[in-house]
Design a protein around this motif. Structure first.
Motif, short mmCIF file in Angstrom:
data_model
loop_
_atom_site.label_atom_id
_atom_site.label_comp_id
_atom_site.label_asym_id
_atom_site.label_seq_id
_atom_site.Cartn_x
_atom_site.Cartn_y
_atom_site.Cartn_z
N ASP A 249 0.65 -1.00 -0.43
CA ASP A 249 0.34 -0.36 -0.28
C ASP A 249 0.58 1.11 -0.18
N SER B 135 0.24 4.53 0.08
CA SER B 135 -0.18 5.43 0.76
C SER B 135 0.53 5.58 2.08
N GLU B 136 0.02 4.09 2.62
CA GLU B 136 0.64 4.01 4.12
C GLU B 136 2.68 3.58 4.10
N HIS C 68 2.70 7.69 3.63
CA HIS C 68 2.79 7.54 5.50
C HIS C 68 4.07 7.80 6.54
N LYS D 200 -0.04 14.56 0.52
CA LYS D 200 -1.65 14.69 -0.15
C LYS D 200 -1.33 13.45 -0.70
N THR D 201 -2.20 12.39 -0.09
CA THR D 201 -2.36 10.81 -0.91
C THR D 201 -3.70 9.86 -0.81
N ARG E 66 -6.61 7.39 0.04
CA ARG E 66 -6.55 6.56 1.09
C ARG E 66 -5.93 5.08 0.80
N GLU E 67 -6.07 4.66 -0.26
CA GLU E 67 -4.93 2.86 -0.67
C GLU E 67 -5.11 2.88 -1.75
N GLU F 206 2.48 14.63 -3.05
CA GLU F 206 1.49 14.13 -3.51
C GLU F 206 1.89 13.48 -4.07
#
Length: 454
Positions: free
Chosen positions: A316, A318-319, A322, A338-339, A341-342, A373
């Motif tokens: 993932d 996005s994870e 983060h 800025k991403t 959710r998945e 982003e």
């Protein structure tokens, strides 16, 4: 316009690219076109020749036969008057000539029968044959609604002769049989050609998929070469290339393992000796030099070691971002993310994380704030990293990807590192089958755009 001028115009049409836009893009579709077009042109040519020559001759001869029979019946009616003779003649015409003939005593042709009419293909042949056989007799030709027969009305001196000709006397059944056989054989040959082409395309697709997978740094099993001789040769060349590259990577990894041991051992001894030396200015300077050497050695080894040892897995994105951003914030970097959710993508997580971390650290070294982003389109995952630093001049953007290249001419690691961060990042991105490019950020600094295939 002469033939030479037509050929010139055709050549200009081909070279301008108009026909290229109409051509299909896939090899399978182009191969089908190569097979279908000759068959189609051959059918058109054969059909034209058949209808222009054979069917025209057959239709003309059949019409002449019917016109001759009608002329014979009229001649016999004129020669042998009387109701009994006429009845015998009409009965013989029905039985032997297959003509349904009747006589309407005192009948007349419809009004306007003498005016010229436009007939169809068969009617026109029959009309010409009747004009030749009955030059002085006015007549009218018509067909019934189901097109099963042709009705001929011939004006006699004191009667109207009606002749009904069934389709078997005017139509040749071999025409439809020929067309059906031609279409059926063409479809059968086309099906066989499509099956053969599909089998030939399969090894090409297999080779293309293996090359793309290997280009992304993923493991590719050896597959059996199949298809035409040229395709087999290309597959064997791919296997040889793959094993040569893997062997080179293995040899480099083994060599670097020895280099790592040989370099770290004297550095460890130097650090031990420095720990036993009395504290003074020389010791601090030497400790700084040893630390710089250790940092440079680790950077060189990270560059040379590459990413071949890590397996590709679905992660993932996005994870992962983060986690990277949180680590950067803990180190005091002002950064925003800025991403979606998945966003799942196949990557080497550790190598990719090291790549993005290097890029963010480079930006944090020269800028006060960073914006990251993550997005995607139909084909790629798009990552942009913007900062408000001084940026990189356009003429130096290609040079920063070269190993050991630094915009700062000094070798101070505090201001520019070892010159391998951007090189490692590019190798990681290329190893994932992606692209990395540098540009100008909307906030005035550097923009790094990364594209990864989904």
């Amino acid at each position: 316009m002469g033939r030479l001028e037509i050929l010139k115009n055709l050549y200009r049409l081909i070279t301008t690219g108009f026909l290229k836009k109409l051509m299909p893009r896939t090899l399978f579709a182009r191969s089908i076109l190569i097979v279908v077009l000759p068959i189609l042109f051959l059918q058109i040519l054969v059909t034209y020749i058949f209808y222009e020559r054979h069917w025209d001759d057959v239709a003309r001869r059949l019409a002449q036969g019917v016109a001759g029979d009608v002329a014979t019946v009229i001649s016999m009616i004129d020669r042998f008057p009387g109701n009994s003779a006429h009845a015998y003649i009409l009965s013989a015409a029905r039985g032997q000539m297959r003509l349904a003939i009747s006589i309407d005593e005192g009948g007349k042709l419809p009004a306007g029968a003498d005016e010229p009419k436009e007939y169809g293909f068969l009617e026109s042949h029959l009309a010409r044959a009747l004009q030749e056989s009955l030059p002085a007799r006015p007549f009218v030709i018509s067909t019934n609604k189901k097109l099963e027969s042709v009705i001929i009305l011939v004006q006699l001196p004191d009667a109207l002769l009606q002749v009904i000709v069934h389709d078997k006397r005017l139509f040749s059944t071999t025409t439809y049989i020929f067309v059906m056989w031609m279409v059926a054989i063409s479809l059968a040959l086309l099906s066989i050609a499509l099956l053969f082409l599909r089998n030939q395309m399969r090894p090409i697709r297999q080779l293309a998929a293996a090359a793309e997978q290997f280009g992304k740094g993923q493991f590719v099993d050896d597959f059996k070469s199949s298809g035409a001789q040229e395709i087999r040769q290309a597959s064997r060349a791919f296997h040889v290339m793959k094993h040569r590259i893997l062997r080179q990577i293995t040899q480099r990894t083994e060599m670097l393992a020895g280099v790592s041991h040989d370099l770290r051992t004297p550095l460890t001894r130097m650090k031990l000796q420095l720990a036993m030396m009395p504290d003074d200015g020389d010791k601090s300077s030497l400790e700084g030099d040893v630390a710089d050497m250790e940092q440079m050695v680790e950077g060189y080894l990270a560059f040379a070691r590459g990413q071949e040892a890590e397996a590709v897995e679905t992660a993932d994105l996005s994870e992962l971002f983060h986690e990277i951003i949180n680590n950067a914030r803990r180190q005091g970097t002002a950064i925003s993310l800025k991403t979606p959710r998945e966003l799942s993508v196949s990557i080497r997580p550790n190598s990719f994380k090291r790549c993005i971390t290097n890029l963010i650290n480079n930006g944090a070294r020269h800028a006060t704030e960073i914006w990251v982003e993550v997005g995607s389109d139909d084909a790629d995952v798009i990552i942009t990293i913007d900062d408000d630093g001084p940026g990189i001049p356009k003429e130096n953007r290609d040079d920063v990807f070269r190993p050991f290249y630094r915009l700062d001419p000094s070798r101070n690691t505090e201001t520019g590192g070892s010159g391998l961060g951007m090189t490692i990042a590019r190798d990681v991105i290329h190893g994932h089958g992606g692209q990395i490019a540098l540009g100008t950020s909307p906030v005035g600094g550097l923009r790094i755009e990364i594209r990864l295939p989904k």
